[in-house]
Design a protein around this motif. Structure first.
Motif: not given
Ligand SMILES: [Zn+2]
Ligand SMILES: [Zn+2]
Length: 546
Positions: A82-91, A96-103, A110-117
């Motif tokens: 929800y936060l990333l939908r409102d304010v796109p921010t690198p994470v 695992i955390a990033m894979a769960f978040l992307e899922h 929602f629009k894809e987020a910029k996730t960094n492992v």
């Protein structure tokens, strides 16, 4: 004036769940975790998810540079879509955390987020902050403490952790690095408080593996069904290992279990030979004593696989005497009743049921007192803030820190919305910021008032009075009273009808406009409900003019 270093508590203090903390210096704002919590269905009917009120971040979105995630549990990542939908921010976070978040983001469409492992020990620089990911052990793989070097000193967030010297994947908590950070000097430490009431040390996850091995050995002749948290990949791995060792095939059941297994296999955090997996639809092809079903439903959730099995509502599995069911989890406080109901039902069907009270089939992922003390002893912070707990946990944790030699004046118990300036001179409380809970139904915010109405409806039901009148206000035909979710005796219904008829016939009624007429009928009815039944259902008068 020189810049202040500000810590802002947006979630996870004075409560369990929806952890979120922000750190601000000059024009850089970063966030540690963004979790969600689950509503209590009794007091919050109809609500799916609770997320932190992050209005502060929206107001300062031009400053928001990055989000750092300690690990992939819902109470740490569930609010981020929800936060990333409102304010796109690198994470940034573990694979695992990033894979769960992307899922989760995909599931919400929602629009894809910029996730960094990130890798163990990796340091990310953002503005004035150097953010280091320090490996810890927890009930999910890929968990980190986060150590942030700031212009004012080092701030150390433990995240959720336990000190497990024999973790399933062999990736131990990096105590050496933690000690090193402590030796160099830590200004402030924020430590999780979940198990601060428990004495001693938590049990190692490997011990659960030994207990499971014994149970698989003792129950070679049964079909074995194990329920656990899907996100506890190490637990799932240990169950799989036992199944393979004792010549069983594995079937997964429950949507979150299937999703998690798929994600964890993809990023190679879960290892299972393809030929050992059998689709749950095809388990009838596998002999009973050659099968292990891994399912969701450790908390008695009504829709979960295990609950449905216990109620004979699960097509593929009919529970019987040859079943051994293992609940490899502990009840989250508040869930005991539905869980014991499931256990009772399974026992009635003749299954052998093994749960935490009977055998060491579960280990907590959170540090007990001695582990919290060990962390304090290694990090040796000047200032201390207990987080992630209800007020009593935080209070107890503050006392524990004092016992460990931290000055009372250097410990702060935070509350939601607290904004604290951190410097060598001390912790100074600044004006609080807006904070609290946002209640979501699906993706949409639910007004507090709607929730009140739903709660009211659930408790008291609804009563509709259908009144037909002529243009001049004269009652026409029979007056109708319809009830939903409220049980009203016939004599009270009759009394309601009489009272409404009486009002309709009165001179007062004719003088009123439509809204006032409805009000009058509602008042008349609610008086009777209260006097006769001490109840206050929602009353809806509908006046039809013919
Ligand atoms: Zn947590
Ligand atoms: Zn956790």
């Amino acid at each position: 004036m020189a810049n202040q270093l500000k810590l802002i508590f947006l979630g996870g203090v004075g409560e369990i769940g929806k952890n979120m903390t922000a750190l601000e210096y000059g024009d850089t704002l970063i966030v540690i975790d963004g979790g969600m919590s689950f509503p209590d269905p009794e007091t919050m009917p109809g609500i799916d998810v609770i997320i932190p009120d992050y209005e502060y971040l929206l107001k300062n979105k031009h400053k928001l540079k990055a989000i750092f995630v300690t690990h992939g549990h819902e109470d740490h990542i569930g609010g981020l879509p929800y936060l990333l939908r409102d304010v796109p921010t690198p994470v940034y976070g573990s694979n695992i955390a990033m894979a769960f978040l992307e899922h989760k983001i995909k599931k919400n469409k929602f629009k894809e987020a910029k996730t960094n492992v990130v890798k163990d020990g990796e340091i990310i620089e953002v503005g004035p902050f150097k953010v280091e990911f320090v490996r810890v052990t927890h009930s999910i793989a890929g968990a980190y403490a986060i150590s942030i070097t700031t212009p004012k000193g080092v701030i150390f967030f433990t995240g959720d952790f336990k000190i497990d010297h024999t973790p399933v994947d062999g990736r131990k908590i990096d105590l050496a690095r933690i000690a090193e950070i402590g030796t160099k000097g830590v200004l402030l430490m924020l430590q999780e408080s979940t198990n601060v009431e428990r004495r001693g040390y938590s049990m190692s996850e490997s011990k659960v593996g030994e207990s499971l091995d014994n149970l698989f050995n003792e129950n070679r002749g049964s079909r074995i069904i194990v329920a656990t948290f899907a996100s506890n990949i190490h637990r799932v791995q240990q169950i799989i290992n036992c199944a393979i060792k004792y010549g069983r095939k594995v079937a997964f059941s429950g949507r979150s279990m299937l999703n998690t297994v798929e994600i964890a296999q993809k990023i190679k955090e879960l290892k299972i030979p393809e030929d050992r997996i059998v689709d749950i639809e095809k388990i009838s092809q596998v002999p009973y004593d050659r099968l292990c079903i891994i399912a969701t439903g450790t908390q008695g959730e009504p829709e979960s696989a295990l609950t449905r099995m216990s109620q004979d509502e699960f097509k593929r599995v009919a529970i019987c005497e040859t079943d051994t069911v293992i609940l490899s989890a502990s009840p989250i406080p508040g869930n005991e009743r539905p869980i014991y109901q499931v256990i009772n039902n399974l026992c009635k069907k003749g299954a052998k049921v093994v749960y935490e009270a009977l055998s060491e089939v579960h280990a907590s992922g959170h540090a007990y007192q001695e582990e919290l003390k060990m962390m304090l002893a290694l990090v040796r912070p000047r200032y201390f803030i207990p987080v992630h707990g209800e007020y009593r946990h935080l209070k107890k944790h503050a006392e524990l820190a004092e016992k460990m030699g931290i000055l009372r004046a250097n410990v702060l118990i935070p509350e939601l919305g607290f904004c604290v300036s951190v410097s060598k001179a001390g912790l100074k409380q600044l004006p609080t910021v807006k904070s609290g809970s946002v209640f979501l139904v699906g993706d949409t915010e639910s007004e507090a008032e709607d929730m009140q109405i739903r709660k009211h409806l659930a408790e008291e039901g609804i009563v509709i009075a259908l009144v037909t009148v002529s243009a001049s206000g004269k009652p026409q035909g029979e007056l109708d009273i319809i009830t939903k979710g409220a049980v009203i005796p016939d004599n009270v219904i009759q009394e309601l009808k009489d009272a409404i008829q009486y009002k309709l016939a009165g001179g007062e009624y004719r003088e009123l406009n439509q809204e006032a007429r409805q009000k009058l009928i509602r008042k008349t009815m609610s008086k009777i409900f209260y006097n006769k039944m001490k109840r206050c259902p929602i009353i809806m008068p509908i006046i039809i003019e013919e």
